[in-house]
Design an enzyme around this catalytic site. Structure first.
Site, PDB file in Angstrom:
ATOM      1  N   ASN A  12       4.636 -41.851 -27.816  1.00 28.30           N
ATOM      2  CA  ASN A  12       5.997 -41.561 -28.257  1.00 28.30           C
ATOM      3  C   ASN A  12       6.246 -40.086 -27.965  1.00 28.30           C
ATOM      4  O   ASN A  12       5.736 -39.223 -28.672  1.00 28.30           O
ATOM      5  CB  ASN A  12       6.131 -41.849 -29.762  1.00 28.30           C
ATOM      6  CG  ASN A  12       7.466 -41.359 -30.314  1.00 28.30           C
ATOM      7  OD1 ASN A  12       8.400 -41.116 -29.567  1.00 28.30           O
ATOM      8  ND2 ASN A  12       7.541 -41.215 -31.636  1.00 28.30           N
ATOM      9  N   LYS A  26       8.831 -38.454 -28.308  1.00 31.24           N
ATOM     10  CA  LYS A  26       9.857 -37.843 -29.170  1.00 31.24           C
ATOM     11  C   LYS A  26      10.826 -37.031 -28.295  1.00 31.24           C
ATOM     12  O   LYS A  26      11.076 -37.437 -27.163  1.00 31.24           O
ATOM     13  CB  LYS A  26       9.227 -36.981 -30.266  1.00 31.24           C
ATOM     14  CG  LYS A  26       8.096 -37.690 -30.997  1.00 31.24           C
ATOM     15  CD  LYS A  26       7.720 -36.997 -32.267  1.00 31.24           C
ATOM     16  CE  LYS A  26       6.456 -37.626 -32.823  1.00 31.24           C
ATOM     17  NZ  LYS A  26       6.243 -37.328 -34.216  1.00 31.24           N
ATOM     18  N   HIS A  35      11.373 -45.648 -36.466  1.00 32.08           N
ATOM     19  CA  HIS A  35      10.379 -44.570 -36.609  1.00 32.08           C
ATOM     20  C   HIS A  35      10.718 -43.768 -37.870  1.00 32.08           C
ATOM     21  O   HIS A  35      11.894 -43.594 -38.208  1.00 32.08           O
ATOM     22  CB  HIS A  35      10.409 -43.672 -35.366  1.00 32.08           C
ATOM     23  CG  HIS A  35       9.286 -42.683 -35.336  1.00 32.08           C
ATOM     24  ND1 HIS A  35       9.318 -41.511 -36.063  1.00 32.08           N
ATOM     25  CD2 HIS A  35       8.091 -42.710 -34.705  1.00 32.08           C
ATOM     26  CE1 HIS A  35       8.183 -40.854 -35.859  1.00 32.08           C
ATOM     27  NE2 HIS A  35       7.421 -41.557 -35.043  1.00 32.08           N
ATOM     28  N   GLU A  49      10.909 -40.772 -38.487  1.00 38.20           N
ATOM     29  CA  GLU A  49      11.835 -39.650 -38.282  1.00 38.20           C
ATOM     30  C   GLU A  49      13.281 -40.143 -38.267  1.00 38.20           C
ATOM     31  O   GLU A  49      14.193 -39.445 -38.713  1.00 38.20           O
ATOM     32  CB  GLU A  49      11.466 -38.897 -36.991  1.00 38.20           C
ATOM     33  CG  GLU A  49      10.188 -38.087 -37.198  1.00 38.20           C
ATOM     34  CD  GLU A  49       9.349 -37.854 -35.962  1.00 38.20           C
ATOM     35  OE1 GLU A  49       9.845 -38.053 -34.839  1.00 38.20           O
ATOM     36  OE2 GLU A  49       8.174 -37.473 -36.132  1.00 38.20           O
ATOM     37  N   GLU A 106       2.518 -46.285 -39.653  1.00 40.04           N
ATOM     38  CA  GLU A 106       2.450 -44.837 -39.487  1.00 40.04           C
ATOM     39  C   GLU A 106       2.684 -44.162 -40.841  1.00 40.04           C
ATOM     40  O   GLU A 106       3.843 -43.954 -41.241  1.00 40.04           O
ATOM     41  CB  GLU A 106       3.524 -44.368 -38.502  1.00 40.04           C
ATOM     42  CG  GLU A 106       3.378 -44.944 -37.110  1.00 40.04           C
ATOM     43  CD  GLU A 106       4.027 -44.039 -36.079  1.00 40.04           C
ATOM     44  OE1 GLU A 106       3.305 -43.582 -35.195  1.00 40.04           O
ATOM     45  OE2 GLU A 106       5.232 -43.769 -36.188  1.00 40.04           O
ATOM     46  N   GLY A 150       2.192 -35.973 -37.086  1.00 38.58           N
ATOM     47  CA  GLY A 150       2.389 -34.592 -36.659  1.00 38.58           C
ATOM     48  C   GLY A 150       1.760 -33.574 -37.565  1.00 38.58           C
ATOM     49  O   GLY A 150       2.025 -32.379 -37.441  1.00 38.58           O
ATOM     50  N   SER A 191      -1.279 -38.709 -35.968  1.00 37.25           N
ATOM     51  CA  SER A 191      -2.292 -37.750 -35.528  1.00 37.25           C
ATOM     52  C   SER A 191      -3.502 -38.420 -34.863  1.00 37.25           C
ATOM     53  O   SER A 191      -4.638 -37.970 -35.034  1.00 37.25           O
ATOM     54  CB  SER A 191      -2.733 -36.853 -36.689  1.00 37.25           C
ATOM     55  OG  SER A 191      -1.634 -36.106 -37.182  1.00 37.25           O
TER      56      SER A 191
HETATM   57  C1  PEP Z   1       4.537 -40.606 -33.852  1.00 38.37           C
HETATM   58  O1  PEP Z   1       5.437 -39.863 -33.548  1.00 38.37           O
HETATM   59  O2  PEP Z   1       4.763 -41.820 -33.878  1.00 38.37           O
HETATM   60  C2  PEP Z   1       3.221 -40.039 -34.164  1.00 38.37           C
HETATM   61  C3  PEP Z   1       2.284 -40.848 -34.608  1.00 38.37           C
HETATM   62  O3  PEP Z   1       3.047 -38.699 -33.969  1.00 38.37           O
HETATM   63  P1  PEP Z   1       1.642 -37.871 -33.981  1.00 38.37           P
HETATM   64  O4  PEP Z   1       0.658 -38.663 -33.167  1.00 38.37           O
HETATM   65  O5  PEP Z   1       1.983 -36.565 -33.349  1.00 38.37           O
HETATM   66  O6  PEP Z   1       1.219 -37.758 -35.394  1.00 38.37           O
END
Ligand code: PEP
Length: 249
Positions: A12, A14, A98, A100, A169, A175, A211
């Site tokens: 992803n 982003k 997601h 976000e 998630e 992040g 992460s």
């Molecule tokens: C994500 O944006 O779905 C995500 C898991 O980000 P990160 O791997 O940076 O934590």
């Protein structure tokens, strides 16, 4: 690992990228894609770069997706992108809900399920994201929150559920550099698997996200209900993303 569920490693991006940076990243992925073995490899890119992803990845084993979708077919919805528009660019995947978007754009679980249905209607595979915040977890409410997020998606029924992907998630792991332990992730994946099984979709894939990096991927993929990863930051570096793919292979 149940081998009926092909592993999937999905990036992803982003709101990152440029034509020049993407060209290098996509080229690196195509060059190293065989490291994913039998696992599927995919990237969800910003809308303006779908054409670039399609051009760079066509003919390779790496597929591409979008990060959001409109519930509407067409019309006066400024800024939105329809399922048919995504299908025009041969998009395979679309992220729905997601964290976000849930947090910053107020997307409700009902809207997220409607987005998943819109994607399915155009032959795309929705990747429906669910996950609890740290305060939810600390309050002992993680399963309750995730259950509520899943409810309208489960209501789509077994046939739809068999054609989508769920991504767990935990918001506190996205992040932040703080990953759920494999045991914490597995516990939630087992909870989601049980819900899917009750709705006739035991084989629906469940990705872990938060992460994920090469250093922790193998331990996560060793869990019986973790079918792959949704990867943010680490998907922006070809070598790191391919190392995660290799762990899934
Ligand atoms: C994500 O944006 O779905 C995500 C898991 O980000 P990160 O791997 O940076 O934590």
């Amino acid at each position: 690992m149940n081998h009926a569920r092909t592993r999937l490693v999905m990036g992803n991006w982003k709101m990152h990228g440029s034509l020049a940076d993407n060209a290098a990243l996509l080229g690196g992925l195509v060059a190293g894609a065989q490291r994913a073995g039998s696992a599927q490899l995919a990237v969800c890119v910003p809308f303006p770069y779908l054409a670039q992803a399609r051009q760079a990845l066509s003919g390779s084993t790496v597929s591409w997706g979008a990060q959001d979708i409109s519930v509407h077919d067409r019309g006066a919805y400024t800024g939105e992108v329809s399922a048919a528009m995504l299908a025009d660019f041969e998009v395979s995947w679309v992220l729905c809900g997601h964290s976000e978007r849930r947090a910053m754009h107020g997307e409700s679980s009902a809207l997220v399920a409607a987005k998943a249905a819109a994607a399915l209607g155009a032959g795309l595979t929705p990747v429906v994201c669910v996950g609890e915040t740290l305060s939810d977890r600390d309050a002992g409410d993680a399963e309750c929150v995730i259950g509520d997020q899943l409810e309208p998606v489960l209501a789509l029924g077994a046939e739809s559920l068999s054609r989508l992907v769920i991504a767990y998630e935990p918001v506190w792991a996205i992040g932040t550099g703080r990953t759920a332990t494999p045991e914490q992730a597995q516990a939630v994946h087992a909870f989601i698997r049980a819900a899917l099984t009750r709705h006739g979709a035991a084989q629906t894939r469940i990705l872990y996200g938060g992460s994920v990096k090469a250093a922790n991927a193998s331990d996560l993929f060793a869990q019986p209900d973790i079918d792959g990863a949704l990867v943010g930051g680490a998907s922006l570096v070809a070598e790191e993303f391919l190392n995660i793919a290799a762990a899934a292979a």
